[in-house]
Design an enzyme around this catalytic site. Structure first.
Site, PDB file in Angstrom:
ATOM      1  N   CYS A  28      -4.265   3.569   9.417  1.00 65.23           N
ATOM      2  CA  CYS A  28      -4.209   2.225   9.322  1.00 65.23           C
ATOM      3  C   CYS A  28      -3.064   1.508   9.934  1.00 65.23           C
ATOM      4  O   CYS A  28      -2.159   2.147  10.612  1.00 65.23           O
ATOM      5  CB  CYS A  28      -4.791   1.658   8.017  1.00 65.23           C
ATOM      6  SG  CYS A  28      -3.494   1.811   6.733  1.00 65.23           S
ATOM      7  N   ASP A  52      -8.534  -4.988   6.353  1.00 65.03           N
ATOM      8  CA  ASP A  52      -7.335  -4.739   5.421  1.00 65.03           C
ATOM      9  C   ASP A  52      -7.347  -5.764   4.234  1.00 65.03           C
ATOM     10  O   ASP A  52      -7.462  -6.950   4.257  1.00 65.03           O
ATOM     11  CB  ASP A  52      -6.215  -5.083   6.510  1.00 65.03           C
ATOM     12  CG  ASP A  52      -4.875  -4.780   5.978  1.00 65.03           C
ATOM     13  OD1 ASP A  52      -4.671  -4.718   4.533  1.00 65.03           O
ATOM     14  OD2 ASP A  52      -3.930  -5.017   6.902  1.00 65.03           O
ATOM     15  N   ASN A  55      -0.035   2.094   6.547  1.00 67.31           N
ATOM     16  CA  ASN A  55       0.042   3.203   5.634  1.00 67.31           C
ATOM     17  C   ASN A  55       0.227   2.854   4.175  1.00 67.31           C
ATOM     18  O   ASN A  55       0.922   3.947   3.592  1.00 67.31           O
ATOM     19  CB  ASN A  55       0.875   4.349   6.132  1.00 67.31           C
ATOM     20  CG  ASN A  55       0.405   5.825   5.531  1.00 67.31           C
ATOM     21  OD1 ASN A  55       1.229   6.541   5.674  1.00 67.31           O
ATOM     22  ND2 ASN A  55      -0.781   6.009   5.385  1.00 67.31           N
ATOM     23  N   CYS A  62      -2.275   0.764   2.275  1.00 67.52           N
ATOM     24  CA  CYS A  62      -3.624   0.230   1.632  1.00 67.52           C
ATOM     25  C   CYS A  62      -4.674   1.331   2.265  1.00 67.52           C
ATOM     26  O   CYS A  62      -5.144   2.184   1.379  1.00 67.52           O
ATOM     27  CB  CYS A  62      -3.982  -1.221   1.981  1.00 67.52           C
ATOM     28  SG  CYS A  62      -2.801  -2.372   1.465  1.00 67.52           S
ATOM     29  N   ARG A  63      -5.220   1.011   3.319  1.00 63.13           N
ATOM     30  CA  ARG A  63      -6.390   1.659   3.789  1.00 63.13           C
ATOM     31  C   ARG A  63      -6.262   3.167   3.938  1.00 63.13           C
ATOM     32  O   ARG A  63      -7.096   3.942   3.385  1.00 63.13           O
ATOM     33  CB  ARG A  63      -7.059   1.083   5.083  1.00 63.13           C
ATOM     34  CG  ARG A  63      -7.347  -0.287   4.659  1.00 63.13           C
ATOM     35  CD  ARG A  63      -7.674  -1.216   5.951  1.00 63.13           C
ATOM     36  NE  ARG A  63      -6.793  -1.508   6.950  1.00 63.13           N
ATOM     37  CZ  ARG A  63      -6.535  -1.998   8.015  1.00 63.13           C
ATOM     38  NH1 ARG A  63      -7.766  -2.222   8.627  1.00 63.13           N
ATOM     39  NH2 ARG A  63      -5.500  -2.101   8.822  1.00 63.13           N
ATOM     40  N   SER A  64      -5.171   3.634   4.754  1.00 62.73           N
ATOM     41  CA  SER A  64      -5.167   4.999   5.143  1.00 62.73           C
ATOM     42  C   SER A  64      -4.844   5.954   3.934  1.00 62.73           C
ATOM     43  O   SER A  64      -5.467   6.849   3.767  1.00 62.73           O
ATOM     44  CB  SER A  64      -4.321   5.292   6.287  1.00 62.73           C
ATOM     45  OG  SER A  64      -3.120   4.565   6.203  1.00 62.73           O
TER      46      SER A  64
END
Length: 154
Positions: free
Chosen positions: A7, A123, A10, A12-14
């Site tokens: 993301c 995000d 690095n 939140c999402r990934s």
């Protein structure tokens, strides 16, 4: 087989994708055949833990992200990993620009790869708590699809 989730920062999402997929892997016959990591295309949070809201939402579902640390994606990742999965089109474009000509890694957009209802993982950083829950829902579905794919490939 080595999988990298990417993301922007690095945090939140990934890392959520990494934590969710790690748990799915641990309960599968692929546990010792597939490794997973995450990275960001930006270097803003290098060395930092995932966002506390990300960690709290994940922990409620049994995913422990506390040991993860942000890092920036590198050109070397395209030689180290077999599959690099971006969370959105912007990060996919950033990765395409970073990708060396002699890369061996497959590069794809995570949700689009599995024909899920959304093509991008949004995000949640500037949103409320529901955004983190929505991300978890999307990543659990994607992780199931990815695990099924890897069970056929490995």
């Amino acid at each position: 087989m080595k999988v990298l989730f990417v993301c922007l920062g690095n945090i939140c999402r990934s890392p959520t994708a990494e934590g969710v997929f790690r748990k799915y892997l641990a309960a599968s016959p692929l546990a010792d055949k597939v490794s997973v990591d995450s990275a960001g295309t930006a270097d803003w949070h290098t060395g930092k833990a995932p966002d506390p809201r990300t960690c709290a939402a994940a922990l409620k579902r049994g995913y422990d992200l506390s040991k993860l640390q942000a890092r920036q994606a590198t050109a070397e990742d395209f030689h180290e990993f077999d599959l690099i999965l971006a969370m959105d089109n912007s990060n996919l474009a950033n990765l395409e620009a970073l990708r060396p000509a002699n890369s061996r890694a497959e590069l794809d957009l995570l949700l689009q790869r599995y024909d899920l209802p959304r093509s991008e993982v949004p995000d949640p950083y500037y949103g409320g708590e529901q955004g983190f829950e929505d991300v978890l829902n999307l990543l659990e579905n994607a992780s199931q699809a990815l695990l099924a794919e890897l069970q056929e490939r490995v």
